[in-house]
Design a protein around this motif. Sequence first.
Motif, PDB file in Angstrom:
ATOM      1  N   THR A 171       2.254   6.595  -8.717  1.00  0.00           N
ATOM      2  CA  THR A 171       1.552   6.944  -9.950  1.00  0.00           C
ATOM      3  C   THR A 171       1.299   5.674 -10.758  1.00  0.00           C
ATOM      4  OG1 THR A 171       3.720   7.522 -10.904  1.00  0.00           O
ATOM      5  CG2 THR A 171       2.354   9.326 -10.116  1.00  0.00           C
ATOM      6  N   GLY A 172       0.092   5.587 -11.329  1.00  0.00           N
ATOM      7  CA  GLY A 172      -0.325   4.332 -11.948  1.00  0.00           C
ATOM      8  C   GLY A 172      -0.849   3.377 -10.901  1.00  0.00           C
ATOM      9  N   ALA A 173      -1.444   3.942  -9.838  1.00  0.00           N
ATOM     10  CA  ALA A 173      -1.802   3.151  -8.663  1.00  0.00           C
ATOM     11  C   ALA A 173      -2.971   2.207  -8.890  1.00  0.00           C
ATOM     12  CB  ALA A 173      -2.111   4.074  -7.489  1.00  0.00           C
ATOM     13  N   GLY A 174      -3.697   2.360  -9.984  1.00  0.00           N
ATOM     14  CA  GLY A 174      -4.851   1.502 -10.211  1.00  0.00           C
ATOM     15  C   GLY A 174      -4.524   0.139 -10.775  1.00  0.00           C
ATOM     16  N   GLY A 175      -3.310  -0.047 -11.291  1.00  0.00           N
ATOM     17  CA  GLY A 175      -2.927  -1.320 -11.898  1.00  0.00           C
ATOM     18  C   GLY A 175      -2.335  -2.300 -10.903  1.00  0.00           C
ATOM     19  N   THR A 176      -1.904  -3.450 -11.427  1.00  0.00           N
ATOM     20  CA  THR A 176      -1.371  -4.509 -10.566  1.00  0.00           C
ATOM     21  C   THR A 176      -0.149  -4.049  -9.789  1.00  0.00           C
ATOM     22  OG1 THR A 176      -2.201  -6.189 -12.098  1.00  0.00           O
ATOM     23  CG2 THR A 176      -0.501  -6.871 -10.543  1.00  0.00           C
ATOM     24  N   LEU A 177       0.828  -3.455 -10.496  1.00  0.00           N
ATOM     25  CA  LEU A 177       2.025  -2.967  -9.816  1.00  0.00           C
ATOM     26  C   LEU A 177       1.688  -1.846  -8.846  1.00  0.00           C
ATOM     27  CD1 LEU A 177       4.580  -2.839 -12.774  1.00  0.00           C
ATOM     28  CD2 LEU A 177       4.800  -4.263 -10.750  1.00  0.00           C
ATOM     29  N   GLY A 178       0.807  -0.941  -9.273  1.00  0.00           N
ATOM     30  CA  GLY A 178       0.466   0.198  -8.443  1.00  0.00           C
ATOM     31  C   GLY A 178      -0.211  -0.196  -7.150  1.00  0.00           C
ATOM     32  N   ARG A 179      -1.127  -1.145  -7.229  1.00  0.00           N
ATOM     33  CA  ARG A 179      -1.804  -1.603  -6.007  1.00  0.00           C
ATOM     34  C   ARG A 179      -0.801  -2.247  -5.047  1.00  0.00           C
ATOM     35  NH1 ARG A 179      -7.586  -2.159  -6.589  1.00  0.00           N
ATOM     36  NH2 ARG A 179      -8.251  -1.388  -8.614  1.00  0.00           N
ATOM     37  N   ALA A 180       0.137  -3.013  -5.592  1.00  0.00           N
ATOM     38  CA  ALA A 180       1.141  -3.639  -4.733  1.00  0.00           C
ATOM     39  C   ALA A 180       2.044  -2.586  -4.103  1.00  0.00           C
ATOM     40  CB  ALA A 180       1.964  -4.637  -5.539  1.00  0.00           C
ATOM     41  N   ALA A 181       2.468  -1.596  -4.890  1.00  0.00           N
ATOM     42  CA  ALA A 181       3.334  -0.540  -4.360  1.00  0.00           C
ATOM     43  C   ALA A 181       2.632   0.250  -3.267  1.00  0.00           C
ATOM     44  CB  ALA A 181       3.768   0.392  -5.489  1.00  0.00           C
ATOM     45  N   THR A 182       1.355   0.556  -3.482  1.00  0.00           N
ATOM     46  CA  THR A 182       0.580   1.293  -2.487  1.00  0.00           C
ATOM     47  C   THR A 182       0.482   0.515  -1.183  1.00  0.00           C
ATOM     48  OG1 THR A 182      -0.716   2.396  -4.216  1.00  0.00           O
ATOM     49  CG2 THR A 182      -1.676   2.311  -2.013  1.00  0.00           C
ATOM     50  N   ALA A 183       0.178  -0.776  -1.291  1.00  0.00           N
ATOM     51  CA  ALA A 183       0.016  -1.602  -0.093  1.00  0.00           C
ATOM     52  C   ALA A 183       1.319  -1.737   0.685  1.00  0.00           C
ATOM     53  CB  ALA A 183      -0.513  -2.981  -0.486  1.00  0.00           C
ATOM     54  N   ILE A 184       2.423  -1.978  -0.024  1.00  0.00           N
ATOM     55  CA  ILE A 184       3.694  -2.182   0.680  1.00  0.00           C
ATOM     56  C   ILE A 184       4.189  -0.884   1.290  1.00  0.00           C
ATOM     57  CG2 ILE A 184       6.087  -2.911   0.435  1.00  0.00           C
ATOM     58  CD1 ILE A 184       5.193  -4.787  -1.785  1.00  0.00           C
ATOM     59  N   ALA A 185       4.040   0.229   0.575  1.00  0.00           N
ATOM     60  CA  ALA A 185       4.455   1.519   1.130  1.00  0.00           C
ATOM     61  C   ALA A 185       3.671   1.830   2.400  1.00  0.00           C
ATOM     62  CB  ALA A 185       4.266   2.623   0.087  1.00  0.00           C
ATOM     63  N   ALA A 186       2.359   1.578   2.378  1.00  0.00           N
ATOM     64  CA  ALA A 186       1.540   1.799   3.567  1.00  0.00           C
ATOM     65  C   ALA A 186       1.963   0.863   4.699  1.00  0.00           C
ATOM     66  CB  ALA A 186       0.059   1.598   3.227  1.00  0.00           C
ATOM     67  N   HIS A 187       2.287  -0.381   4.348  1.00  0.00           N
ATOM     68  CA  HIS A 187       2.730  -1.356   5.345  1.00  0.00           C
ATOM     69  C   HIS A 187       4.036  -0.914   6.005  1.00  0.00           C
ATOM     70  CE1 HIS A 187       3.294  -5.294   7.212  1.00  0.00           C
ATOM     71  NE2 HIS A 187       4.511  -5.334   6.707  1.00  0.00           N
ATOM     72  N   ARG A 188       4.870  -0.185   5.263  1.00  0.00           N
ATOM     73  CA  ARG A 188       6.147   0.302   5.803  1.00  0.00           C
ATOM     74  C   ARG A 188       5.971   1.576   6.630  1.00  0.00           C
ATOM     75  NH1 ARG A 188      10.561  -2.223   2.792  1.00  0.00           N
ATOM     76  NH2 ARG A 188      12.000  -0.514   3.275  1.00  0.00           N
ATOM     77  N   GLY A 189       4.738   2.045   6.747  1.00  0.00           N
ATOM     78  CA  GLY A 189       4.480   3.208   7.581  1.00  0.00           C
ATOM     79  C   GLY A 189       4.567   4.537   6.875  1.00  0.00           C
ATOM     80  N   ALA A 190       4.592   4.530   5.542  1.00  0.00           N
ATOM     81  CA  ALA A 190       4.658   5.781   4.791  1.00  0.00           C
ATOM     82  C   ALA A 190       3.277   6.426   4.704  1.00  0.00           C
ATOM     83  CB  ALA A 190       5.193   5.522   3.389  1.00  0.00           C
ATOM     84  N   GLU A 191       3.256   7.734   4.453  1.00  0.00           N
ATOM     85  CA  GLU A 191       2.031   8.454   4.144  1.00  0.00           C
ATOM     86  C   GLU A 191       1.867   8.404   2.628  1.00  0.00           C
ATOM     87  OE1 GLU A 191       1.950  12.386   5.777  1.00  0.00           O
ATOM     88  OE2 GLU A 191       2.976  11.757   7.608  1.00  0.00           O
ATOM     89  N   VAL A 192       0.886   7.660   2.152  1.00  0.00           N
ATOM     90  CA  VAL A 192       0.808   7.319   0.732  1.00  0.00           C
ATOM     91  C   VAL A 192      -0.320   8.070   0.036  1.00  0.00           C
ATOM     92  CG1 VAL A 192       0.652   5.428  -0.941  1.00  0.00           C
ATOM     93  CG2 VAL A 192       1.679   5.023   1.314  1.00  0.00           C
TER      94      VAL A 192
END
Length: 339
Positions: A171-192
Amino acid sequence: MRAAVLSSHGVDGLAVAVRPDPTPAPGEVLVRVEIVGVNQLDLNVIAGRGPGTAAKLPRVLGLDPAGVVVAVGAGVDAARLGEAVVVKPNIACGGCAACARGREADCPAQTVVGVHRDGGAAEFVAVPAKNAVARGDIPAAVAAAAVHSVPIVLNALETAGVVAGERVLVTGAGGTLGRAATAIAAHRGAEVVAASRSVIEASELPEGVVSVAATDATALRAQLSERHPGGFDVVIDVSGNGPTLGAGVAALAWGGRAVFCAAVSDRSLELDTLDFYLRRKRLIGVASADYAQVRRALELVAAGAVTPLIGTRYPLAEIGRAYRGFADSPPGKVIIDVR
């Protein structure tokens, strides 16, 4: 040297002035600064509110400078001269139980560059050698954009224990922290699922990530309930909004974990306590990162797993304008070009 010095509260109290070059104390290095970022905490210092009240004026601002080591203090290996570095802003005390466990993010006595000591919105800054982290070939602007945000969300994801195949809501995925969290979670193989107030284009998201746009927490609750009724294993909230965090916790599945890693502007948080208790949910706060997490985060950046978005850039002479326009800046890290 030229430095952005805050002499009194308010942006009008900020001016670029000539100051003596700092000298590295024992255990410190002197960094010739190329780039420094603009941060919300800087604004707190300028306003004299919240965690910014810890700053004693006059203070040189700047949490996250990147540059090159040009001098070392006593006890620091001279081989670090010429090393390209970026500064981790949170300085752990090194003597508490948390530090002894290598959990410097949880150090209760940590201080912050640009708050408790002069920062990097200057041609030179002296910092503890352990906080000047090698950035290798990562450009200075990218390193400055990454060094605070990417390690924090990496800490959040590691604290939550996210593993491949789990469903993660950011949540808050459009900001700096959110974009980083989305990318790393996806990199770890999660369904984001990336949730934000406005639409995030598919081209801006990692492959396989689904986006949800909702203008408020009520709309977010309704969308999540309808589109993802099974709930989420993990919620990473970087919205800084209490109702949005509450919506995320409500969307957790059995045994779900919620981690929030943004200063919540709305200090009230409403939870269904019976649901929280019966469904074995957990809620964790993360506000910093360990030194090892900073290094791992920069490795992810170097590998291309996460690419911090660079936004507006200003020369040091216009740093006041950068802070005045910070709230209305387009997406991406606001950068000050010092050199």
